[in-house]
Design a protein around this motif. Structure first.
Motif, PDB file in Angstrom:
ATOM      1  N   ILE A  97       0.871  -1.172   0.000  1.00 47.39           N
ATOM      2  CA  ILE A  97       0.000   0.000   0.000  1.00 47.39           C
ATOM      3  C   ILE A  97       0.907   1.221   0.000  1.00 47.39           C
ATOM      4  O   ILE A  97       1.715   1.401   0.912  1.00 47.39           O
ATOM      5  N   ARG A 102      -2.529   4.943   5.332  1.00 44.43           N
ATOM      6  CA  ARG A 102      -3.436   3.841   5.004  1.00 44.43           C
ATOM      7  C   ARG A 102      -2.769   2.491   5.275  1.00 44.43           C
ATOM      8  O   ARG A 102      -3.389   1.570   5.815  1.00 44.43           O
ATOM      9  N   ARG A 103      -1.488   2.358   4.910  1.00 47.97           N
ATOM     10  CA  ARG A 103      -0.745   1.116   5.147  1.00 47.97           C
ATOM     11  C   ARG A 103      -0.654   0.805   6.648  1.00 47.97           C
ATOM     12  O   ARG A 103      -0.921  -0.309   7.084  1.00 47.97           O
ATOM     13  N   ASN A 105      -2.594   1.861   9.104  1.00 50.57           N
ATOM     14  CA  ASN A 105      -3.925   1.502   9.613  1.00 50.57           C
ATOM     15  C   ASN A 105      -4.318   0.081   9.208  1.00 50.57           C
ATOM     16  O   ASN A 105      -4.868  -0.676  10.012  1.00 50.57           O
ATOM     17  N   PHE A 106      -4.036  -0.257   7.961  1.00 51.44           N
ATOM     18  CA  PHE A 106      -4.361  -1.592   7.458  1.00 51.44           C
ATOM     19  C   PHE A 106      -3.595  -2.669   8.231  1.00 51.44           C
ATOM     20  O   PHE A 106      -4.163  -3.630   8.733  1.00 51.44           O
ATOM     21  N   ARG A 109      -4.577  -3.786  11.795  1.00 56.98           N
ATOM     22  CA  ARG A 109      -5.732  -4.681  11.938  1.00 56.98           C
ATOM     23  C   ARG A 109      -5.439  -6.096  11.435  1.00 56.98           C
ATOM     24  O   ARG A 109      -6.310  -6.951  11.436  1.00 56.98           O
ATOM     25  N   LEU A 110      -4.209  -6.336  10.971  1.00 56.55           N
ATOM     26  CA  LEU A 110      -3.900  -7.578  10.264  1.00 56.55           C
ATOM     27  C   LEU A 110      -3.086  -8.566  11.100  1.00 56.55           C
ATOM     28  O   LEU A 110      -2.582  -9.550  10.584  1.00 56.55           O
ATOM     29  N   GLU A 176      -9.915  -9.681   8.564  1.00 54.85           N
ATOM     30  CA  GLU A 176      -9.718  -8.392   7.891  1.00 54.85           C
ATOM     31  C   GLU A 176      -9.164  -8.535   6.475  1.00 54.85           C
ATOM     32  O   GLU A 176      -9.001  -7.554   5.771  1.00 54.85           O
ATOM     33  N   TYR A 177      -8.831  -9.773   6.087  1.00 55.30           N
ATOM     34  CA  TYR A 177      -8.291  -9.976   4.736  1.00 55.30           C
ATOM     35  C   TYR A 177      -8.578 -11.413   4.297  1.00 55.30           C
ATOM     36  O   TYR A 177      -7.697 -12.268   4.253  1.00 55.30           O
TER      37      TYR A 177
END
Length: 196
Positions: A97, A102-103, A105-106, A109-110, A176-177
């Motif tokens: 990302i 954004r990266r 935050n992503f 959650r991962l 989340e993915y």
């Protein structure tokens, strides 16, 4: 396909020799690397590693950093664990990302995503085992953007995977993915060569 399972100093070309063949080696490896790459969902790219991809990586690191024998020892220690052992597939997974916020935050959650990656074919489903060099999820649940994951196969599973036309799915079951992708037949055939 090289049958060797561990890269040694004897496999490494001296820098002056590597410079002469570097362009041709990169060009020769490119079609194989394309077959060993898969995109899973919008931001994950999976690279299935091999003896040859890891040998190239080590040669490139030595070419770039020019650290000699001391660097070579470190590179061999870092990359040899990613060479398939004859009954496994090994992946480098990159969550890509561009936007830093954004990266972050992503990835926050991962956490644990490395425990949810799977390969499915026929009635077989193999969950990955993360490389144990370092913990790729922090205590607060943030995942690393790069993961190294091993998929151990039994002899029977390797034989099933290697059958022409076998549909292979690779993906993640993280809340989340939760994405997956079908591996193309030419890629399945290439990866089957990793089983010695």
């Amino acid at each position: 396909m090289s049958a060797a399972r561990k890269i040694t100093k004897d496999d490494i070309l001296p820098l002056d020799e590597y410079i002469k063949v570097r362009k041709d080696r990169k060009a020769a490896l490119l079609p194989r690397k394309k077959k060993r790459r898969a995109e899973i969902g919008p931001v994950a790219t999976v690279y299935f590693e091999s003896f040859d991809t890891m040998l190239h990586q080590i040669q490139e690191m030595l070419y770039i950093e020019k650290g000699g024998d001391e660097q070579l020892r470190d590179e061999l220690a870092a990359y040899n664990p990613l060479v398939p052992n004859g009954r496994e597939l090994v992946t480098t997974v990159m969550f890509e990302i561009d936007d830093e916020i954004r990266r972050r935050n992503f990835l926050s959650r991962l956490g644990g995503v490395e425990e949810t990656m799977f390969i499915k074919f026929g009635d077989e489903e193999i969950f990955g085992r993360p490389e144990e060099d370092v913990d790729r999820t922090t205590a607060d649940g943030k995942a690393s953007s790069v993961q190294f994951i091993h998929f151990p196969f039994t002899d029977e599973q390797a034989a099933k995977f290697s059958e022409p036309g076998t549909q292979v799915i690779v993906g993640f079951k993280h809340p989340e993915y939760a994405h997956m992708a079908i591996i193309q037949e030419e890629s399945r055939a290439e990866l089957a060569g990793d089983f010695a």
